[in-house]
Scaffold this active site. Structure first.
Site, short mmCIF file in Angstrom:
data_model
loop_
_atom_site.label_atom_id
_atom_site.label_comp_id
_atom_site.label_asym_id
_atom_site.label_seq_id
_atom_site.Cartn_x
_atom_site.Cartn_y
_atom_site.Cartn_z
N GLU A 125 0.65 -1.22 0.03
CA GLU A 125 0.09 0.09 0.17
C GLU A 125 0.85 1.04 -0.11
O GLU A 125 2.25 1.35 0.51
CB GLU A 125 -1.08 0.00 1.24
CG GLU A 125 -1.91 -1.01 1.06
CD GLU A 125 -2.87 -1.14 2.35
OE1 GLU A 125 -4.10 -1.24 2.21
OE2 GLU A 125 -2.34 -1.15 3.55
N CYS A 138 3.36 8.64 0.97
CA CYS A 138 4.07 7.62 2.04
C CYS A 138 4.20 6.31 1.28
O CYS A 138 3.10 5.93 0.89
CB CYS A 138 3.51 7.39 3.25
SG CYS A 138 3.78 5.97 4.64
N CYS A 145 6.65 -6.91 6.87
CA CYS A 145 7.78 -6.12 7.53
C CYS A 145 8.32 -7.47 8.55
O CYS A 145 7.54 -7.96 8.89
CB CYS A 145 7.35 -5.01 8.29
SG CYS A 145 8.78 -4.28 9.16
N CYS A 149 7.09 -5.55 15.40
CA CYS A 149 6.58 -4.49 16.51
C CYS A 149 5.08 -5.00 16.56
O CYS A 149 4.39 -4.84 15.67
CB CYS A 149 6.76 -3.18 16.15
SG CYS A 149 8.63 -2.66 15.78
N CYS A 152 1.95 -2.69 15.54
CA CYS A 152 2.14 -2.34 14.03
C CYS A 152 1.31 -3.42 13.01
O CYS A 152 1.86 -4.52 13.22
CB CYS A 152 3.45 -2.02 13.60
SG CYS A 152 3.55 -1.46 12.00
N CYS A 379 -0.15 5.80 10.26
CA CYS A 379 0.86 4.97 10.59
C CYS A 379 0.44 3.96 11.39
O CYS A 379 -0.23 3.93 12.33
CB CYS A 379 1.89 6.16 11.55
SG CYS A 379 2.70 7.35 10.56
#
Length: 387
Positions: A125, A138, A145, A149, A152, A379
């Site tokens: 995205e 962004c 990833c 974390c 997230c 975010c």
């Protein structure tokens, strides 16, 4: 551009053993490499490929002008190019790397989140945000990833693979074209800022990210002409990547996702801290400031009752002021909730107190705007889900 610490594979040294292990998706690295695009080739490779098509070298510059200067890959409409060679040139130099799946709009048309399908069926995205004085994109640099974390959404996906420079730059080209053509509320405009804060850890895909940075910031016909000072590269604290970026001499802004002022707390929130602790990360970030004189952004997601109390703010200020100069700008970010997460946003009064403590200690700090939250475009919310 690679090193033993930041290889092209995206797996950091120690990624399969030691205190930190990259979190891999079940589909990790099984799909092969994307087609080679014009932006993935050196100038000599472009000229050689053109020669194979029976084209002189000046045709390469024409293609570059179309791509970087006009954000155009529709070779059928290149009136300055031989008609008999247009389709072949498009196929060889501009293979389709990203295909739009869905487009979601928020903030009265000024925020657009696009879900892209890549050549292997993977999804990523990007989010385009228009402000009164700038337009920011962004972008993603990895499929998923590996940093893990827990607060997230992208981190919960695991790492599938790195993206090519072509896949990264196509996000930029399309967004620049959208701005040029007036597809974002506010009429025609110009894409001015790029942030590597989408899906992925940019330092885990250093080679492609750096190639993209160079081509974003170079003037046409070598690049898109967006100032390097308007490019932000974010990291959770991959110290070898920060050190390597420092040596490049490119004045991009470095953003460090710190999220906690102590190792004990950061070990829980940012697993990479088990490999590169807060001292190592802050030392590397401060050295970046010394080398570039670009103030480092310290990203800090505020989580209710976890890292948002007065003692956390005081310790953060102490850690940053330890270096003795005005080298960092803190961006406290109200946590953007993700589905099924126990983590939630701070209370407004705690956010205010956190900022007040930083300001009283002489720390520059600005509460981050949470654009696109209602379309899961803020975010920490990017999960590449089809809707």
């Amino acid at each position: 551009m690679t090193s033993p610490e930041t290889p092209e594979t995206g797996i950091t040294e120690g990624g399969t053993e030691g205190a930190f292990r990259d979190v891999l998706s079940k589909d990790h690295a099984r799909r092969g490499k994307p087609p080679v695009h014009f932006v993935d080739m050196s100038e000599d490779e472009r000229i050689a490929k053109a020669k194979e098509l029976g084209l002189p070298k000046f045709r390469v510059k024409q293609l570059a002008n179309h791509y970087y200067g006009h954000f155009d890959v529709n070779a059928a409409a290149f009136t300055d190019f031989p008609a008999s060679k247009r389709d072949e040139a498009a196929s060889v130099f501009f293979p389709e790397l990203i295909t739009e799946v869905t487009r979601q709009v928020a903030d009265k048309g000024t925020t657009i989140k696009t879900l892209w399908r890549l050549f292997d069926g993977s999804h990523i995205e990007s989010v385009l945000m228009r402000y009164p004085t700038r337009s920011t994109l962004c972008i993603s640099s990895q499929v998923g990833c590996g940093m893990g974390c827990p607060f997230c959404a992208t981190g919960q996906l695991g790492l599938t693979r790195n993206m090519s420079a072509g896949e990264i730059l196509e996000q930029v080209r399309v967004a620049a074209r959208m701005m040029q053509d007036g597809e974002v509320a506010g009429g025609p405009g110009r894409l001015s800022n790029i942030v590597f804060m989408g899906m992925g850890e940019p330092m885990g895909n250093y080679r492609s990210v750096l190639s993209a940075v160079r081509q974003i910031s170079a003037l046409p016909p070598q690049g898109f002409g967006i100032s390097a000072r308007n490019i932000t590269v974010s990291t959770v604290g991959v110290v070898p990547g920060i050190r390597k970026l420092t040596e490049e001499g490119i004045p991009v802004r470095l953003a460090v996702s710190l999220h906690a002022p102590s190792d004990e707390l950061r070990d829980e929130l940012v697993p990479m801290n088990k490999r590169f602790n807060t001292t190592a990360v802050l030392d590397a970030a401060h050295d970046y400031w010394l080398a570039t004189k670009r103030r480092v952004s310290i990203e800090y997601a505020l989580m209710r009752g976890i890292n948002d109390q007065a003692e956390h703010a005081r310790l953060l200020a102490k850690r940053l002021n330890h270096y003795g100069d005005d080298w960092a700008h803190v961006n406290p970010i109200p946590l953007n909730p993700i589905e099924g997460s126990k983590w939630t946003a701070s209370k407004p009064e705690d956010e205010k107190r956190f900022l007040d403590i930083l300001h009283a200690a002489g720390i520059t700090a600005t509460l981050r705007d949470t654009r696109g939250q209602d379309i899961d475009g803020a975010c920490g919310q990017l999960a590449a889900k089809e809707r």
